[in-house]
Scaffold this motif. Structure first.
Motif, PDB file in Angstrom:
ATOM      1  N   UNK A 128       0.680  -1.167  -0.091  1.00 57.25           N
ATOM      2  CA  UNK A 128       0.003   0.255  -0.033  1.00 57.25           C
ATOM      3  C   UNK A 128       0.919   1.288   0.040  1.00 57.25           C
ATOM      4  N   UNK A 129       2.066   1.214   0.817  1.00 57.20           N
ATOM      5  CA  UNK A 129       2.925   2.424   0.690  1.00 57.20           C
ATOM      6  C   UNK A 129       3.615   2.670  -0.648  1.00 57.20           C
ATOM      7  N   UNK A 130       4.064   1.505  -1.164  1.00 58.68           N
ATOM      8  CA  UNK A 130       4.429   1.615  -2.653  1.00 58.68           C
ATOM      9  C   UNK A 130       3.416   2.127  -3.590  1.00 58.68           C
ATOM     10  N   UNK A 131       2.334   1.792  -3.228  1.00 59.27           N
ATOM     11  CA  UNK A 131       1.259   2.276  -4.444  1.00 59.27           C
ATOM     12  C   UNK A 131       1.024   3.820  -4.150  1.00 59.27           C
ATOM     13  N   UNK A 163       3.071   5.895  -3.192  1.00 52.34           N
ATOM     14  CA  UNK A 163       4.288   6.465  -3.378  1.00 52.34           C
ATOM     15  C   UNK A 163       4.227   6.710  -5.148  1.00 52.34           C
ATOM     16  N   UNK A 164       3.808   5.469  -5.586  1.00 54.44           N
ATOM     17  CA  UNK A 164       3.756   5.762  -7.066  1.00 54.44           C
ATOM     18  C   UNK A 164       2.477   6.647  -7.564  1.00 54.44           C
ATOM     19  N   UNK A 165       1.474   6.604  -6.871  1.00 52.96           N
ATOM     20  CA  UNK A 165       0.360   7.619  -7.234  1.00 52.96           C
ATOM     21  C   UNK A 165       0.789   8.968  -7.108  1.00 52.96           C
ATOM     22  N   UNK A 166       1.519   9.384  -6.018  1.00 52.95           N
ATOM     23  CA  UNK A 166       2.024  10.726  -5.800  1.00 52.95           C
ATOM     24  C   UNK A 166       2.997  10.979  -6.873  1.00 52.95           C
ATOM     25  N   UNK A 167       3.896  10.065  -7.128  1.00 51.02           N
ATOM     26  CA  UNK A 167       4.788  10.508  -8.443  1.00 51.02           C
ATOM     27  C   UNK A 167       3.978  10.607  -9.709  1.00 51.02           C
ATOM     28  N   UNK A 168       3.178   9.808  -9.963  1.00 52.95           N
ATOM     29  CA  UNK A 168       2.255  10.034 -10.962  1.00 52.95           C
ATOM     30  C   UNK A 168       1.483  11.298 -11.146  1.00 52.95           C
ATOM     31  N   UNK A 169       1.007  11.661  -9.970  1.00 54.52           N
ATOM     32  CA  UNK A 169       0.304  12.995  -9.730  1.00 54.52           C
ATOM     33  C   UNK A 169       1.172  14.084 -10.166  1.00 54.52           C
ATOM     34  N   UNK A 170       2.426  13.982  -9.898  1.00 57.47           N
ATOM     35  CA  UNK A 170       3.476  15.282 -10.017  1.00 57.47           C
ATOM     36  C   UNK A 170       3.580  15.079 -11.664  1.00 57.47           C
ATOM     37  N   UNK A 171       3.978  14.005 -12.197  1.00 58.70           N
ATOM     38  CA  UNK A 171       4.281  14.145 -13.194  1.00 58.70           C
ATOM     39  C   UNK A 171       2.955  14.657 -14.433  1.00 58.70           C
ATOM     40  N   UNK A 172       1.819  14.177 -13.799  1.00 58.40           N
ATOM     41  CA  UNK A 172       0.578  14.711 -14.770  1.00 58.40           C
ATOM     42  C   UNK A 172       0.503  16.158 -14.498  1.00 58.40           C
ATOM     43  N   UNK A 173       0.838  16.592 -13.343  1.00 60.02           N
ATOM     44  CA  UNK A 173       0.697  18.086 -13.219  1.00 60.02           C
ATOM     45  C   UNK A 173       1.686  18.793 -13.994  1.00 60.02           C
ATOM     46  N   UNK A 174       2.935  18.252 -13.991  1.00 61.12           N
ATOM     47  CA  UNK A 174       4.017  18.819 -14.876  1.00 61.12           C
ATOM     48  C   UNK A 174       3.631  18.892 -16.426  1.00 61.12           C
ATOM     49  N   UNK A 175       2.973  17.909 -17.009  1.00 61.21           N
ATOM     50  CA  UNK A 175       2.552  17.808 -18.319  1.00 61.21           C
ATOM     51  C   UNK A 175       1.274  18.722 -18.426  1.00 61.21           C
ATOM     52  N   UNK A 176       0.557  18.878 -17.319  1.00 57.66           N
ATOM     53  CA  UNK A 176      -0.603  19.828 -17.567  1.00 57.66           C
ATOM     54  C   UNK A 176      -0.130  21.260 -17.782  1.00 57.66           C
ATOM     55  N   UNK A 177       1.008  21.591 -16.998  1.00 57.53           N
ATOM     56  CA  UNK A 177       1.528  22.909 -17.089  1.00 57.53           C
ATOM     57  C   UNK A 177       2.321  23.139 -18.337  1.00 57.53           C
TER      58      UNK A 177
END
Length: 117
Positions: A11-14, A16-30
């Motif tokens: 669950x912690x790994x999931x 962490x990956x979800x947070x990394x994915x959210x940051x990546x999606x925010x960067x793509x959106x910008x």
């Protein structure tokens, strides 16, 4: 052999990956936002204009320096053997233009007199 992971670790790994994915999606959106794209394009154009203006300035500065070197010696004194002929040429051209202008004025005045009379 690898150790078995606990559900909490998974669950912690999931998370962490979800947070990394959210940051990546925010960067793509910008990056894909129209304002960002327009801003980047403006910056590229401004940079190109600055480079072009800089090159033009250098070219003009070199040309002015080259021309100045033709009329001024290394010690800063005018090179009279070159200044005098150019000055005489300029005076001659101004004289020709003045004569041409006065003849045109005289012709125009004469033509206006003939129409009245």
């Amino acid at each position: 052999m690898s150790e078995a992971r606990t559900p909490a670790q998974i669950e912690a790994d999931i998370r962490s990956r979800r947070d990394q994915l959210a940051v990546t999606l925010d960067e793509i959106g910008v990056r894909l936002h129209p304002a960002t794209i327009v801003g980047d394009a403006k910056a590229k154009v401004a940079s190109a204009v600055d480079r072009t203006a800089g090159r033009a300035f250098v070219a003009v500065n070199k040309t002015v320096s080259d021309v100045k070197a033709q009329f001024v010696g290394e010690d800063g004194a005018p090179r009279m053997e070159r200044v005098v002929p150019v000055a005489l040429l300029a005076v001659g051209l101004v004289g020709l233009l003045a004569m041409s202008s006065s003849k045109s004025s005289a012709r125009a005045a004469k033509a206006g007199k003939n129409k009245r009379g």
